[in-house]
Enzyme design. Structure first.
Site, PDB file in Angstrom:
ATOM      1  N   THR A 186       0.831  -1.100   0.224  1.00  0.00           N
ATOM      2  CA  THR A 186      -0.017   0.271  -0.305  1.00  0.00           C
ATOM      3  C   THR A 186       0.640   1.179  -0.101  1.00  0.00           C
ATOM      4  OG1 THR A 186      -1.985  -1.049   0.608  1.00  0.00           O
ATOM      5  CG2 THR A 186      -1.198   1.475   1.594  1.00  0.00           C
ATOM      6  N   GLY A 216     -11.607  -1.301   2.970  1.00  0.00           N
ATOM      7  CA  GLY A 216     -10.512  -1.029   4.498  1.00  0.00           C
ATOM      8  C   GLY A 216     -10.049   0.032   4.692  1.00  0.00           C
TER       9      GLY A 216
HETATM   10  N1  ASP Z   1      -4.349  -1.283   4.434  1.00  0.00           N
HETATM   11  C1  ASP Z   1      -4.499  -1.858   3.639  1.00  0.00           C
HETATM   12  C2  ASP Z   1      -6.251  -2.659   3.402  1.00  0.00           C
HETATM   13  O1  ASP Z   1      -6.211  -2.780   4.699  1.00  0.00           O
HETATM   14  C3  ASP Z   1      -4.111  -2.912   3.295  1.00  0.00           C
HETATM   15  C4  ASP Z   1      -2.538  -2.401   3.944  1.00  0.00           C
HETATM   16  O2  ASP Z   1      -2.146  -1.258   4.105  1.00  0.00           O
HETATM   17  O3  ASP Z   1      -1.394  -3.061   3.403  1.00  0.00           O
HETATM   18  O4  ASP Z   1      -6.638  -2.625   3.044  1.00  0.00           O
END
Ligand code: ASP
Length: 325
Positions: A186, A216
């Site tokens: 991300t 998310g």
């Molecule tokens: N926060 C992101 C999600 O839950 C994933 C990540 O940050 O790796 O979609």
């Protein structure tokens, strides 16, 4: 004074094992962005909002990050992307959820921010909004890479193994590492421009094998992204825990309670997130120029441009705290 900080995702358990074969490419991408955008931000050619948008667009184009091209695959092997953005001057915000064909989801979020209403758009309507506003649309297959297919295959094999448990899934969803990061990546950016404006942006493909319709923290203002007059924040980690703690907004709340201590504010938010299974990382810049880039995982890809100097890091080999300016 102008500052630009980036993250490229956080995850993993235990001590960091050093760079993988693909990490130099990830860091080179960050270095290019910082070298190009830092001076433009400092000179006033671009403001904080445009800097975070351009930075995230560039990381969306880097296939090794989990955003735009190279996003992880959901349970149906399709790519669904989320992004959000916010600025300090008026707390305007924009967000897109589960887009499938927009090359740069963060630019669509930026256009929503500038339009003022609505703040969030979902799925096909968000892609249609982006297309109507001239943003490039791509074939869904262009977004997929061999690395993400291999990660999806591993997730699928684990899931279908007789006797497999939720914990097995968790091992993948929680970004278990062997050689290459499993689905992390991300991306996010926070900036302070020479006029004292702050902005924050975050973009993701989510988590490998995510169920259809899952949303998310990344597109949720206050969870994955926050920006007000005091601080700009972008988060990464298992999103559900960041949603349940309003993590990005909570950094601003904690900063109000202990002004001028951004590192402590971020750390206390990560401490709130962790018991909910959401270990991860935060990047933040305060109005006074404090920077904090803490993480409670094995690693967080990160980079910083400040006063003409750039630095990047992955594990705890460099900075993971904050510095005052
Ligand atoms: N926060 C992101 C999600 O839950 C994933 C990540 O940050 O790796 O979609």
């Amino acid at each position: 004074m102008a500052i630009l900080a980036l993250h490229g995702g956080a995850g993993g358990d235990g001590p960091w094992g050093g760079m993988t074969a693909l990490d130099p490419q990830r860091l080179a991408c960050m270095e290019r962005i910082l070298l190009e955008l830092g001076p433009r931000l400092e000179s006033g050619e671009i403001d904080a909002l445009e800097a975070v948008t351009l930075a995230v667009e560039a990381m969306e184009d880097e296939a090794l990050y989990n955003a735009g091209r190279g996003s992880v695959m959901a349970e149906d092997q399709r790519v669904y992307m989320d992004a959000s953005i916010m600025r300090s001057s008026d707390q305007a915000a924009g967000s897109v959820v589960n887009v499938e064909t927009t090359r740069h989801p963060i630019r669509a979020a930026n256009l929503l921010l500038k339009g003022g209403w609505p703040v969030m758009l979902n799925a096909k309507a968000a892609d249609a909004f982006a297309e109507r506003n001239g943003l490039e649309q791509v074939d869904a297959s262009w977004l997929k890479t061999d690395l993400r297919q291999a990660q999806w295959n591993k997730w699928h094999d684990l899931k279908s193994r007789p006797g497999s448990t939720d914990e097995d899934d968790e091992a993948v969803l929680d970004h278990d590492l062997e050689e290459e990061p499993e689905g992390m990546g991300t991306v996010g950016a926070v900036a302070l421009d020479s006029n004292g404006n702050l902005a924050a942006a975050t973009s993701t493909g989510g988590m490998t094998g995510k169920p259809l319709g899952r949303i998310g923290d990344t597109p949720i203002i206050g969870a994955g992204t926050w920006c007000d007059a005091s601080v700009a924040v972008s988060c990464t980690g298992v999103g559900e825990a960041f949603i349940r703690t309003c993590a990005a907004h909570e950094v601003a709340v904690q900063l109000r309670n202990q002004p001028e201590n951004l590192a402590a504010a971020c750390t206390s938010v990560l401490d709130m997130v962790k018991p909910m299974g959401g270990r991860g990382g935060i990047i933040a810049i305060s109005r006074s120029g404090e920077v904090a880039l803490p993480f409670q995982t094995m690693l967080m890809y990160r980079g910083l441009w400040r006063a003409g100097a750039i630095s990047t890091g992955i594990g705890d080999e460099e900075y993971s705290g904050s510095s005052r300016h």
